[in-house]
Design an enzyme around this catalytic site. Structure first.
Site, PDB file in Angstrom:
ATOM      1  N   CYS A 280      -3.737   4.477   7.092  1.00  0.00           N
ATOM      2  CA  CYS A 280      -4.042   4.993   8.568  1.00  0.00           C
ATOM      3  C   CYS A 280      -2.518   5.331   9.522  1.00  0.00           C
ATOM      4  O   CYS A 280      -3.145   5.445  10.774  1.00  0.00           O
ATOM      5  CB  CYS A 280      -3.723   3.375   8.762  1.00  0.00           C
ATOM      6  SG  CYS A 280      -4.565   2.266   7.788  1.00  0.00           S
TER       7      CYS A 280
ATOM      8  N   GLN B 178      -5.100  -3.737  -2.376  1.00  0.00           N
ATOM      9  CA  GLN B 178      -4.442  -2.811  -3.576  1.00  0.00           C
ATOM     10  C   GLN B 178      -3.949  -3.763  -4.818  1.00  0.00           C
ATOM     11  O   GLN B 178      -4.201  -2.477  -5.721  1.00  0.00           O
ATOM     12  CB  GLN B 178      -3.306  -2.421  -2.434  1.00  0.00           C
ATOM     13  CG  GLN B 178      -3.143  -1.909  -1.280  1.00  0.00           C
ATOM     14  CD  GLN B 178      -3.717  -0.273  -1.269  1.00  0.00           C
ATOM     15  OE1 GLN B 178      -3.296   0.381  -3.078  1.00  0.00           O
ATOM     16  NE2 GLN B 178      -4.012   0.686  -0.895  1.00  0.00           N
TER      17      GLN B 178
ATOM     18  N   ASN C  79       0.994  -1.085  -0.146  1.00  0.00           N
ATOM     19  CA  ASN C  79       0.266  -0.058   0.058  1.00  0.00           C
ATOM     20  C   ASN C  79       0.915   0.926  -0.112  1.00  0.00           C
ATOM     21  O   ASN C  79       0.370   2.701  -0.857  1.00  0.00           O
ATOM     22  CB  ASN C  79      -0.898   0.340   1.190  1.00  0.00           C
ATOM     23  CG  ASN C  79       0.267  -0.032   2.289  1.00  0.00           C
ATOM     24  OD1 ASN C  79       0.543  -1.156   2.490  1.00  0.00           O
ATOM     25  ND2 ASN C  79      -0.327   0.771   3.396  1.00  0.00           N
TER      26      ASN C  79
ATOM     27  N   HIS D 145     -13.607  -0.163  -1.462  1.00  0.00           N
ATOM     28  CA  HIS D 145     -13.456   0.978  -1.621  1.00  0.00           C
ATOM     29  C   HIS D 145     -12.060   0.958  -2.391  1.00  0.00           C
ATOM     30  O   HIS D 145     -11.671   1.729  -2.719  1.00  0.00           O
ATOM     31  CB  HIS D 145     -13.345   1.702  -0.461  1.00  0.00           C
ATOM     32  CG  HIS D 145     -12.355   1.656   1.304  1.00  0.00           C
ATOM     33  ND1 HIS D 145     -11.211   2.744   1.086  1.00  0.00           N
ATOM     34  CD2 HIS D 145     -12.360   0.821   1.519  1.00  0.00           C
ATOM     35  CE1 HIS D 145     -10.368   2.176   1.970  1.00  0.00           C
ATOM     36  NE2 HIS D 145     -10.726   1.189   2.496  1.00  0.00           N
TER      37      HIS D 145
END
Length: 410
Positions: A334, A188, A160, A210
């Protein structure tokens, strides 16, 4: 060129690894299930329930088709974080009385690392494999780490933060030969790179809605049926999802994930060409205009929608403030709230100074050539200005090795 000329709609979204915009076709598919088709898919006694159940099962088969799985092998969850937790903790709980060792990688997503740390407190041994300077694991190191106590290897498909693609097929072959389950966080990579769970011998795979132009709050876990993989559920209740994940299914979100998977299945090749073209244009134009810019992660073995760059001599935070017309990130969404340098970059052997200068640019289905050109102009003009003000850049220009400087701590 002055970036203010010819400017597209601002701000420009370049954070496609954090989340993606909802594809309008996904929104259209979901809407009826928020309004007239509101039935509970577990209601078996009337047409409202049957209608919802049919929609859920169609979505399940669309998700399965994208990774070459059987429809019954897809378990719906709230997202990739839950899927990763269910896979790792679920395997450990079910098989933990026979084996007590799990292998993962230092550069995994935080939710995988945290799930593993949680299991360490329960007495499971965890091996964290290092990565090479290009961000990819060494297969020999993996082979040597597997013991007769190893129950699971967990390696993500696409990182990611830096976008590198791990050699899933080779990892799967090693795991199958050694009788070890193979889990991959494919959040991903799902819908962006070809992934076939049978060809790659993947036993469990985590998916997020998402990240592929679908809604937030929905994901899936692929759980192999043959040879059968068992996981102990994290959530107990009505026994939905083959008993692995209880709770009423959110029909509209599932329909959205199914539609996003269906679209990805038909346009993956087109999306890839689009993203690869913009990656080359973005990177080449930046390299042509400013020096000491480094691409983090292997240039070829990567998903090219992820462009993680280090700009020597400038702080990442000051770059983000300077290019506020671009929505970008310094690391994963995050952890970007913390000012620590990225643990992924540090584990590649990148020094703290350079790690602090890194920015992740994400491009995707809706990014335009005009947006990329505007971004390049803005970045280059701002980096030049910031470097003029930077004492670090002055030192670099004078040939001083920043790694050898002893910094005073206050």
């Amino acid at each position: 060129m002055n970036p203010q000329l010819n400017n597209p709609n601002l701000p420009i979204y370049m954070d496609y690894q954090a989340t993606t915009p909802l594809d309008p076709r996904v929104m259209e598919a979901m809407l009826p299930y928020f309004t007239t088709k509101f039935g509970n898919p577990h209601s078996r006694s009337h047409s409202f329930g049957w209608e919802a159940e049919n929609a859920v099962e169609e979505a399940r088969s669309r998700v399965a088709r994208l990774i070459g799985a059987d429809t019954k092998e897809i378990i719906f969850t709230s997202g990739a974080t839950e899927s990763n937790n269910l896979a790792i903790k679920g395997i450990a709980k079910f098989y933990g009385n026979k084996k007590n060792h799990i292998i993962t990688v230092v550069s995994e997503h935080k939710c995988v690392l945290d799930a593993c740390r949680h299991l360490e407190q329960e007495g499971i041994k965890i091996t964290y494999l290092p990565i090479k300077p290009n961000g990819i694991i060494d297969l020999e190191t993996l082979k040597n780490a597997i013991t007769d106590q190893t129950m699971l290897v967990s390696v993500m498909a696409v990182n990611n933060e830096i976008g590198v693609v791990q050699p899933l097929k080779e990892i799967g072959k090693i795991c199958r030969e050694r009788g070890v389950f193979f889990h991959s966080d494919i959040a991903q990579g799902f819908g962006k790179i070809p992934i076939d769970v049978n060809e790659f011998n993947i036993d469990l795979a985590s998916i997020s809605g998402h990240k592929i132009y679908g809604p937030k709050g929905i994901g899936a876990l692929y759980v192999r049926k043959k040879p059968r993989v068992r996981v102990t559920p994290l959530i107990n209740g009505g026994g939905q999802e083959r008993g692995m994940r209880s709770g009423t299914l959110p029909t509209p979100l599932i329909v959205g994930l199914g539609m996003a998977a269906e679209i990805a299945y038909s346009v993956m090749e087109k999306d890839t060409k689009h993203v690869n073209y913009l990656f080359d244009r973005f990177l080449n134009n930046i390299h042509n205009r400013i020096s000491e810019v480094y691409l983090n992660g292997d240039k070829n073995q990567r998903y090219k929608g992820n462009i993680n760059l280090s700009f020597a001599g400038v702080e990442g935070e000051s770059i983000i403030l300077a290019i506020k017309d671009l929505a970008v990130s310094s690391g994963s969404a995050c952890t970007s709230a913390s000012l620590e340098p990225s643990y992924v970059l540090r584990s590649m052997g990148i020094g703290e100074e350079l790690a602090h200068t890194s920015i992740r640019f994400g491009i995707g289905r809706f990014t335009t050539e005009q947006e990329v050109d505007y971004a390049v102009d803005l970045i280059c003009s701002k980096i030049d200005k910031l470097r003029e003000l930077s004492p670090l850049w002055e030192m670099v220009q004078e040939g001083i090795d920043l790694k050898k400087i002893k910094w005073a701590t206050h």
